[in-house]
Design a protein around this motif. Structure first.
Motif, PDB file in Angstrom:
ATOM      1  N   CYS A 278      -4.291   5.292  -1.305  1.00 55.78           N
ATOM      2  CA  CYS A 278      -4.456   3.860  -1.577  1.00 55.78           C
ATOM      3  C   CYS A 278      -4.973   3.256  -0.283  1.00 55.78           C
ATOM      4  N   ARG A 279      -6.191   2.751  -0.268  1.00 54.69           N
ATOM      5  CA  ARG A 279      -6.814   2.343   0.984  1.00 54.69           C
ATOM      6  C   ARG A 279      -7.337   0.907   0.919  1.00 54.69           C
ATOM      7  N   GLN A 280      -7.513   0.361   2.109  1.00 53.90           N
ATOM      8  CA  GLN A 280      -8.046  -0.995   2.248  1.00 53.90           C
ATOM      9  C   GLN A 280      -9.516  -0.887   2.624  1.00 53.90           C
TER      10      GLN A 280
ATOM     11  N   ARG B  60       0.833  -1.206   0.000  1.00 58.86           N
ATOM     12  CA  ARG B  60       0.000   0.000   0.000  1.00 58.86           C
ATOM     13  C   ARG B  60       0.869   1.258   0.000  1.00 58.86           C
ATOM     14  N   LYS B  61       1.938   1.233   0.818  1.00 62.02           N
ATOM     15  CA  LYS B  61       2.840   2.385   0.861  1.00 62.02           C
ATOM     16  C   LYS B  61       3.543   2.568  -0.482  1.00 62.02           C
ATOM     17  N   TYR B  62       3.916   1.480  -1.107  1.00 58.50           N
ATOM     18  CA  TYR B  62       4.580   1.569  -2.408  1.00 58.50           C
ATOM     19  C   TYR B  62       3.642   2.180  -3.455  1.00 58.50           C
ATOM     20  N   ILE B  63       2.394   1.721  -3.479  1.00 61.74           N
ATOM     21  CA  ILE B  63       1.434   2.241  -4.456  1.00 61.74           C
ATOM     22  C   ILE B  63       1.186   3.726  -4.211  1.00 61.74           C
ATOM     23  N   THR B  64       1.107   4.125  -2.931  1.00 60.17           N
ATOM     24  CA  THR B  64       0.923   5.537  -2.602  1.00 60.17           C
ATOM     25  C   THR B  64       2.087   6.377  -3.138  1.00 60.17           C
ATOM     26  N   GLN B  65       3.300   5.892  -2.916  1.00 64.48           N
ATOM     27  CA  GLN B  65       4.480   6.605  -3.409  1.00 64.48           C
ATOM     28  C   GLN B  65       4.504   6.642  -4.932  1.00 64.48           C
ATOM     29  N   TYR B  66       4.094   5.538  -5.551  1.00 65.01           N
ATOM     30  CA  TYR B  66       4.053   5.483  -7.007  1.00 65.01           C
ATOM     31  C   TYR B  66       3.062   6.505  -7.553  1.00 65.01           C
TER      32      TYR B  66
END
Length: 421
Positions: free
Chosen positions: A359-361, A338-344
């Protein structure tokens, strides 16, 4: 005033008779001359009163603190009143000029009377519009449906005005006319039901600014998904994106729900809201070796170092037994993903970084755990928007394997047959 009018228009016929001109010729000649004089005087009165009224209203508006008179100037109330004054002069003069022409006197008198009624209604409308604009400036009335109230009053006034016009045309008593209209109102409503509903809907659509020509609307009930190209009393035409045309009843715009995309088109971005399903059993804690491998992913290298330092400090200070990964604080492959997708997303050039980006669950389902992307593209054009969204999810699908996660997929029929065998 009647004596003044007689002096203005009563001199021509006697003068022509003194010149021994035939009676019929003298009558028509005096009529023509009087009409020319009437037109000249009416225009002169209009110009004078228009200048005086507008100048007076503008000067008053500048000196007073209230904004109501400013809105009277904006809605051209003085201009309409300036039209009314010469019209009243014409109305009074008609009966003197056409005294010998009873038939034309009656017709012309009725026409002028009808115009006066319409002009009075227009003057009242401009005053109400100025009142509406004035009240909307006040916080106390800003959230009140002032347009609806004024609309109802104007409908009543127009009904009364139409009754007065009909009574003037046919010489019917106004009370008798209203009684007759009340008696046949049920039949009128039954016959013109669709027209009345369309009229009401058109007024509400216009007053509430629900749709405009050029708006992109979606109405699933009628299969409409495209641009509004025409708004009529009874129907609204929508040109769909496949170049077909859908005709939607105007009344359905206030009785059924529809989506207007104008707000999105006027905003700074178009929303991307899509999720993928992650298999719950593929989510787990990460060990040290796996963290070292994930540090090679540049977008989350600094995050892993910082977060792991915080976690190690917490576990040491609280003397956590790390022989089992479940003890203490830990990093998970799902959380890092999730952190990676947010940074991307924050580094992706096609998104508006000034709007929401996350990017959330979501709530787990029987098919897995939804991972949703909620952000806004900076290009709202359909083809570019779809390209941006597809490009983002192409990367998500390709990168998920680096975090040892799995996307949920329904088993294929072939696989089910093999398992059964």
């Amino acid at each position: 005033m009647h004596k003044i009018i007689e002096k203005i228009f009563g001199w021509c016929y006697p003068l022509l008779r003194k010149l021994e001109i035939d009676d019929a010729i003298a009558s028509y000649a005096s009529l023509f001359i009087n009409i020319v004089i009437l037109c000249f005087l009416a225009y002169a009165i209009y110009v004078i009163f228009k200048f005086v009224l507008i100048s007076l209203l503008v000067t008053t508006a500048k000196k007073t603190k209230t904004k109501f008179d400013d809105f009277l100037v904006t809605n051209k109330t003085a201009k309409y009143i300036a039209h009314l004054i010469p019209l009243l002069f014409i109305y009074k003069s008609v009966f003197v000029i056409l005294n010998d022409f009873v038939y034309w006197e009656t017709i012309f008198g009725k026409l002028v009377g009808i115009y006066i009624v319409l002009l009075i209604l227009l003057i009242i409308r401009t005053i109400f519009n100025a009142l509406r604009d004035h009240l909307k400036q006040k916080p106390r009335y800003s959230d009140k449906p002032i347009d609806s109230y004024i609309q109802v009053v104007m409908i009543i006034l127009w009904v009364i005005g139409v009754a007065v016009i009909i009574s003037k045309i046919f010489g019917i008593n106004q009370k008798d006319l209203l009684t007759l209209l009340g008696a046949i109102s049920a039949v009128i409503i039954l016959i013109f039901r669709d027209t009345i509903l369309g009229f009401v809907a058109s007024v509400q659509v216009s007053v509430n600014d629900m749709i405009r020509i050029g708006d992109w609307i979606t109405m699933d009930k009628f299969g409409a998904d495209g641009d509004v190209i025409e708004i009529n009393l009874a129907t609204v035409k929508v040109r769909n994106f496949d170049n077909t045309t859908t005709t939607v009843p105007t009344y359905s715009l206030i009785s059924d729900s529809f989506r207007n995309w104008r707000g999105m088109l006027n905003s700074d971005g178009r929303r991307i809201k899509r999720h993928i399903l992650i298999k719950a059993k593929s989510i787990r804690f990460l060990n040290e070796d796996e963290l070292q491998d994930l540090k090679k992913i540049q977008l989350i290298t600094s995050f892993i170092d910082t977060r792991q330092a915080e976690i190690d400090k917490f576990n040491i200070n609280n003397k956590i037994d790390k022989t089992l990964s479940i003890n203490g604080r830990n990093l998970t492959n799902f959380g890092l993903f999730r952190k990676y997708i947010t940074q991307y997303l924050e580094n992706y050039p096609g998104l508006n970084k000034d709007m929401i980006l996350l990017c959330r669950q979501l709530q787990p389902t029987q098919h897995g755990i939804p991972l949703e992307i909620y952000t806004f593209s900076n290009d709202k054009r359909f083809e570019n928007y779809e390209y941006i969204m597809s490009d983002i999810f192409d990367h998500i699908f390709a990168s998920i394997v680096y975090f040892d996660l799995e996307i949920f997929e329904l088993p294929s029929e072939g696989k089910n047959v093999i398992e059964e065998e």
